[in-house]
Scaffold this active site. Structure first.
Site, PDB file in Angstrom:
ATOM      1  N   LYS A 162      88.515  50.520  63.399  1.00  0.00           N
ATOM      2  CA  LYS A 162      87.321  50.292  64.214  1.00  0.00           C
ATOM      3  C   LYS A 162      86.478  49.164  63.638  1.00  0.00           C
ATOM      4  O   LYS A 162      86.000  48.292  64.371  1.00  0.00           O
ATOM      5  CB  LYS A 162      86.513  51.586  64.306  1.00  0.00           C
ATOM      6  N   THR A 221      87.550  46.755  61.694  1.00  0.00           N
ATOM      7  CA  THR A 221      88.339  45.536  61.882  1.00  0.00           C
ATOM      8  C   THR A 221      88.129  44.976  63.289  1.00  0.00           C
ATOM      9  O   THR A 221      87.927  43.773  63.470  1.00  0.00           O
ATOM     10  CB  THR A 221      89.831  45.839  61.645  1.00  0.00           C
ATOM     11  N   ARG A 225      78.043  49.137  58.444  1.00  0.00           N
ATOM     12  CA  ARG A 225      77.631  49.970  57.314  1.00  0.00           C
ATOM     13  C   ARG A 225      78.214  49.428  56.013  1.00  0.00           C
ATOM     14  O   ARG A 225      79.236  48.738  56.009  1.00  0.00           O
ATOM     15  CB  ARG A 225      78.130  51.405  57.502  1.00  0.00           C
ATOM     16  N   LYS A 255      90.425  56.899  51.805  1.00  0.00           N
ATOM     17  CA  LYS A 255      90.140  56.081  52.978  1.00  0.00           C
ATOM     18  C   LYS A 255      90.157  54.587  52.672  1.00  0.00           C
ATOM     19  O   LYS A 255      90.431  53.761  53.532  1.00  0.00           O
ATOM     20  CB  LYS A 255      88.779  56.483  53.558  1.00  0.00           C
ATOM     21  N   ALA A 293      79.332  59.830  58.478  1.00  0.00           N
ATOM     22  CA  ALA A 293      79.324  60.048  59.925  1.00  0.00           C
ATOM     23  C   ALA A 293      79.644  61.475  60.307  1.00  0.00           C
ATOM     24  O   ALA A 293      79.325  61.901  61.416  1.00  0.00           O
ATOM     25  CB  ALA A 293      80.306  59.095  60.598  1.00  0.00           C
ATOM     26  N   PHE A 331      83.578  56.981  62.693  1.00  0.00           N
ATOM     27  CA  PHE A 331      84.595  57.895  63.214  1.00  0.00           C
ATOM     28  C   PHE A 331      84.696  57.814  64.737  1.00  0.00           C
ATOM     29  O   PHE A 331      84.372  56.815  65.350  1.00  0.00           O
ATOM     30  CB  PHE A 331      84.348  59.319  62.721  1.00  0.00           C
ATOM     31  N   PHE A 352      98.939  47.338  65.811  1.00  0.00           N
ATOM     32  CA  PHE A 352      99.479  47.396  64.453  1.00  0.00           C
ATOM     33  C   PHE A 352     100.871  46.754  64.453  1.00  0.00           C
ATOM     34  O   PHE A 352     101.543  46.731  65.489  1.00  0.00           O
ATOM     35  CB  PHE A 352      99.570  48.849  63.972  1.00  0.00           C
ATOM     36  N   TRP A 359      93.570  42.019  63.698  1.00  0.00           N
ATOM     37  CA  TRP A 359      94.108  42.210  62.349  1.00  0.00           C
ATOM     38  C   TRP A 359      95.027  41.046  61.980  1.00  0.00           C
ATOM     39  O   TRP A 359      94.961  40.522  60.868  1.00  0.00           O
ATOM     40  CB  TRP A 359      94.870  43.539  62.266  1.00  0.00           C
TER      41      TRP A 359
END
Length: 558
Positions: free
Chosen positions: A72, A74, A95, A106, A274, A302, A383, A411
């Site tokens: 998200k 990215t 953030r 993560k 979050a 999230f 991806f 990406w």
């Protein structure tokens, strides 16, 4: 396949001097405080000057993620770069990452591939020291609370009702529950205690919802730290702590200016959890971005059931802002995960599981467009292992249901890969109706507000309450906190309060086991499931792969 890691891509970049980035954003050298060549803080008093801007605010949210996260941030960064490529005056507001997840499972939160904010290592590690300042302010309050009790307890605090805990910005399960004040009489009062991770501290939440230093000082003063023997709340103001806490946070409150790999200005500031707090960057950073740009792309943590709901019902309500359009980030991987595929098999083509997971996406789309009345586009974050058949299936299913969809390849391609999403967002802003509304009226009872979130946003049949929750609701309403918005503490992996129930479940209820008031932040936290304020490290933490060489070059961050 020869892919470069995120940190390798970031380290190969040639960022602009931050003064050039500031100039792009309409800031002079007098407006910024330099933290080296590539970071600066911006004076929040600039918000008092009228720039005449009426920026469009674009929120990036997502479907329920896999435990690894699905891009998200990215996408948010890549779309901001795409806006810049389209000749738009755009800024991104994000953030700050917490050290705990960076060294845990993560990883960092500076984007990925060719859609990152830099300097990536600094942002993911100590950055400008904001989180250390927040931790210091939190722990100053804890020290003053215990000192007050040790020095005679003039406020008649019931030490069994202390709600304020110390914090540290690291995943450390050993500190969840401790006994402190051991030793001699002069060593304090022995009691049960514990640590939260810094991003779960109410100081962080209040910091991120404050409009200026005066507002922050008031919010800090409102923090409830304990209850007295009569059952009434004891606040930081009564301990005379909020002035000193605000002094510690004076510089941290100034938003941090950095840049994307393509030189788009970025504010990276604040970072409440979050699934525990409201999961958004600071109000000051968002307003600062809107003060100087025509288009601001920001994110909420999230999936939309947590992040977007809190962004709208808490942050927008408190800050007096509203989104003009929403990007809902989805990935083939996360949809297959919601369709029952194990995390280690997500790179394998599986059309059946993909179709089974699609209802999760559609529920989030319904929430944004119907519950909140906002125009939305689904951004399929591509991806490397996604197959053409999988991508086509997602696109076709979305179009069958009249859902706007665009492929995001940020990406791999940076801003160029976000052009399709950016153009669709511009179309939404210009052509689609915006019927913005909250999920609930703030004046409803606590249970009515919780029920609205559970039934409208999660799709639950209703809400169950433990005896402890019922008792706390009665107390909070008696004490005058009933009109505050609700911050649901829930797992991010499911629309339910059980992280193992994926997809779009039906026929379930949400159980609220307890509630706490965050009076300084200005919301009530409703605790569901096994949500904890202090995570632990996994069996093989990311920290094991992070290193630094003799030249000071860091490796292993992602």
């Amino acid at each position: 396949m020869g892919f470069k890691s995120d940190i390798e891509i970031a380290q190969e970049a040639k960022p602009l001097d931050i003064r050039e980035v500031a100039k792009k954003a309409g800031l002079s050298e007098d407006d910024i405080e330099l933290y080296g060549k590539y970071k600066a803080k911006v004076d929040y008093n600039l918000l008092k000057k009228d720039t005449g801007k009426k920026a469009k605010l674009i929120l990036a949210t997502a479907i329920n993620p896999t435990p690894a996260g699905e891009g998200k941030t990215t996408t948010t960064i890549g779309v901001a770069d795409a806006f810049s490529r389209l000749g738009k005056n755009a800024l991104v507001a994000l953030r700050e990452p917490s050290l705990g997840p960076v060294f845990g499972i993560k990883g960092g939160a500076a984007g990925g591939g060719y859609a990152q904010v830099v300097p990536m290592e600094d942002i993911n590690l100590h950055f400008t020291g904001d989180f250390h300042a927040i931790g210091a302010a939190n722990n100053l309050l804890a020290a003053m609370l215990d000192n007050h009790i040790h020095q005679g307890n003039a406020l008649n605090i019931d030490i069994r009702s202390i709600t304020w805990r110390r914090c540290v910005d690291m995943n450390d399960r050993q500190l969840r529950n401790i006994v402190d004040g051991l030793g001699r009489r002069v060593d304090g009062v022995t009691r049960e205690d514990g640590f939260d991770i810094t991003v779960a501290s109410e100081v962080m939440a209040a910091f991120c919802l404050a409009n200026d230093i005066a507002d922050l000082k008031e919010r800090l003063g409102d923090i409830v730290v304990a209850y007295n023997m009569e059952g009434n709340p004891v606040t930081a103001r009564e301990l005379k702590a909020n002035g000193a806490m605000a002094a510690l946070l004076k510089d941290a409150l100034k938003p941090n200016l950095v840049q994307t790999l393509e030189g788009t200005p970025a504010f990276v500031h604040g970072g409440p959890f979050a699934n525990i707090a409201h999961g958004c960057n600071s109000v000051i950073a968002t307003k600062m971005a809107m003060h100087f740009a025509d288009y601001v792309i920001t994110e909420a943590g999230f999936g939309a059931d947590l992040g977007a709901e809190k962004f709208i019902d808490i942050k927008c309500r408190k800050a007096g802002i509203k989104p003009d359009a929403v990007i809902i980030v989805a990935t083939v991987r996360a949809l297959k995960y919601n369709g029952g595929v194990a995390k280690d098999a997500l790179n394998e083509e599986n059309l059946e599981a993909l179709e089974k997971g699609l209802p999760n996406l559609l529920k989030h789309v319904e929430n944004i467009t119907q519950v909140f009345g906002l125009p939305a586009v689904v951004a399929i974050n591509r991806f490397p292992f996604d197959t053409e058949a999988e991508l086509k299936l997602v696109e076709d299913k979305c179009k069958e249901l009249g859902v706007n969809v665009a492929l995001s390849e940020v990406w791999a391609k940076g801003g160029e890969g976000g052009i399709e999403v950016a153009k669709e967002v511009l179309r939404l802003i210009d052509e689609e109706e915006n019927n913005f509304k909250y999920c609930y009226d703030e004046e409803l009872s606590i249970k009515e507000k919780i029920n609205a979130i559970a039934t409208k946003v999660y799709g639950a049949d209703g809400v169950n309450y433990t005896k402890e929750a019922d008792k706390e609701i009665a107390r909070l309403e008696r004490l005058g906190f009933g009109n505050l918005p609700i911050c649901m503490a829930k797992t991010q992996y499911s629309l339910t309060d059980d992280q193992t129930i994926l997809g779009r479940p039906e026929g379930f209820t949400i159980t609220v086991r307890d509630l706490t008031v965050s009076a300084g932040a200005g919301f009530i936290v409703a605790l569901t499931g096994a949500i904890m304020k202090m995570p632990g490290l996994p069996k093989a933490p990311a920290a094991e792969r992070i290193d630094v060489d003799e030249n000071g070059v860091i490796s292993g961050l992602f």
